[in-house]
Design an enzyme around this catalytic site. Structure first.
Site, PDB file in Angstrom:
ATOM      1  N   LYS A 189      50.813  33.944  48.628  1.00 30.53           N
ATOM      2  CA  LYS A 189      49.643  33.672  47.783  1.00 30.53           C
ATOM      3  C   LYS A 189      49.745  32.292  47.160  1.00 30.53           C
ATOM      4  O   LYS A 189      48.789  31.511  47.177  1.00 30.53           O
ATOM      5  CB  LYS A 189      49.531  34.723  46.670  1.00 30.53           C
ATOM      6  CG  LYS A 189      49.027  36.074  47.128  1.00 30.53           C
ATOM      7  CD  LYS A 189      49.086  37.075  45.984  1.00 30.53           C
ATOM      8  CE  LYS A 189      48.602  38.442  46.444  1.00 30.53           C
ATOM      9  NZ  LYS A 189      48.820  39.498  45.447  1.00 30.53           N
ATOM     10  N   GLN A 207      50.832  41.627  40.071  1.00 25.45           N
ATOM     11  CA  GLN A 207      51.232  42.222  41.353  1.00 25.45           C
ATOM     12  C   GLN A 207      51.659  43.684  41.149  1.00 25.45           C
ATOM     13  O   GLN A 207      52.498  43.984  40.317  1.00 25.45           O
ATOM     14  CB  GLN A 207      52.383  41.417  41.969  1.00 25.45           C
ATOM     15  CG  GLN A 207      52.807  41.883  43.343  1.00 25.45           C
ATOM     16  CD  GLN A 207      51.724  41.664  44.388  1.00 25.45           C
ATOM     17  OE1 GLN A 207      51.042  40.650  44.407  1.00 25.45           O
ATOM     18  NE2 GLN A 207      51.559  42.633  45.264  1.00 25.45           N
ATOM     19  N   ASP A 247      41.411  40.470  41.538  1.00 28.44           N
ATOM     20  CA  ASP A 247      41.707  41.618  42.397  1.00 28.44           C
ATOM     21  C   ASP A 247      40.522  42.572  42.491  1.00 28.44           C
ATOM     22  O   ASP A 247      40.453  43.407  43.393  1.00 28.44           O
ATOM     23  CB  ASP A 247      42.925  42.393  41.859  1.00 28.44           C
ATOM     24  CG  ASP A 247      44.187  42.139  42.672  1.00 28.44           C
ATOM     25  OD1 ASP A 247      44.076  41.727  43.836  1.00 28.44           O
ATOM     26  OD2 ASP A 247      45.287  42.358  42.129  1.00 28.44           O
TER      27      ASP A 247
END
Length: 299
Positions: free
Chosen positions: A55, A99, A122
């Site tokens: 990422k 995460q 997200d």
């Protein structure tokens, strides 16, 4: 060999990242805004560490600012929530990604709900979930967004298609259904408890498997000529002579490619799209925070 088109997720993701880089350059040039993505990693989960590194690398390659906070596994929920609160207030941060999974002492739902919906790239915050469900904008989760983009590389207009999703998770199955409804599909959400599941999947012009079971969807479950999008990623037990087991999807690929007109491979299908769509979400979050309309970033 079948004539099924193999949908190349790596290539499509590269195109999406190219579009993102163009939009980032335009934001910098026209508005003096450099999108910033901050990733928070708690603990030492090896898979998460690899994913986070990818990422960060791709964020920087697109011209954005990438920052990372690595916290020890024993971090308290209060400390993590305090960091999220600071990031919510930081004007240089446009996207916040914590995460998952988190260590067991931390309530994932509480953390997700603490992230500002405007920075929830997200797409997991209940406000974004509700907005996507009602068609009122909102940030859509990355993997479902990637699935729709891949499907549209085969059939640019999905209107009227019968779509069957196998899997009902909050992260993929449910939001994917909302996005496909927005594309004017007729949508069925099926799952492992669906009665006569193969009969249901054989109706699908567009079959999307996100159930988390290796090769569960067999070739004879697929309608001839269907497009198959396989979200699953499962590692099989190593066979004699193998160091580690093969990665496979939720669809029996070799069987399904004999029947389908187009299919995503595993790996190299949906996976690369997730990070590409995360970057797209971050650009649009930066635009929204600065009072600009979102841009459509497809392939």
């Amino acid at each position: 060999m079948s004539g099924a088109q193999i949908i190349d997720g790596k290539q499509v993701a590269q195109q999406v990242r190219g579009r993102v880089a163009e939009e980032v350059a335009a934001l910098k040039r026209d508005h003096g805004v450099t999108p910033g993505l901050t990733v928070v990693l708690v603990g030492e989960n090896p898979a998460s560490q690899v994913y986070v590194r990818n990422k960060s690398r791709q964020t920087e390659a697109a011209g954005m600012v990438s920052t990372m906070h690595k916290l020890p596994a024993e971090t308290s929920e209060a400390d993590l929530l305090a960091l999220v609160a600071d990031l919510n207030e930081d004007p240089s941060v446009h996207g916040i990604l914590v995460q998952l999974p988190l260590p067991e002492q931390i309530d994932e739902t509480r953390v997700i709900e603490a992230i500002s919906p405007a920075k929830d790239v997200d797409g997991f915050h209940p406000e974004n979930v509700g907005r996507v469900a009602t068609g009122a904008g909102g940030i859509a989760p990355c993997t479902p967004l990637g699935c729709v983009i891949l499907a549209k590389t085969v059939q640019p207009d999905l209107t009227g298609m019968e779509a069957v999703i196998v899997g009902r998770s909050n992260i993929v199955g449910k939001p994917l259904a909302q996005l496909l409804l927005k594309e004017n599909c007729t949508v069925t959400i099926a799952h492992s408890r669906t009665r006569d599941l193969p009969e249901v999947t054989r109706r699908a012009d567009l079959l999307l498997a996100a159930v988390g079971r290796a090769e569960m969807v067999r070739g004879d479950w697929v309608k001839p000529g269907a497009t198959v999008i396989d979200v699953g990623i499962n590692r099989l037990e190593p066979q004699p002579g193998e160091e580690k087991g093969r990665l496979v999807g939720d669809v029996a690929f070799e069987e399904a490619r004999e029947v389908a007109s187009a299919i995503t491979p595993v790996p190299g299908g949906v996976g690369p799209m997730t990070i590409a769509c995360l970057l797209a979400n971050t650009v649009n979050a930066a635009r929204a925070i600065n009072g600009l309309e979102p841009v459509a970033i497809g392939a």
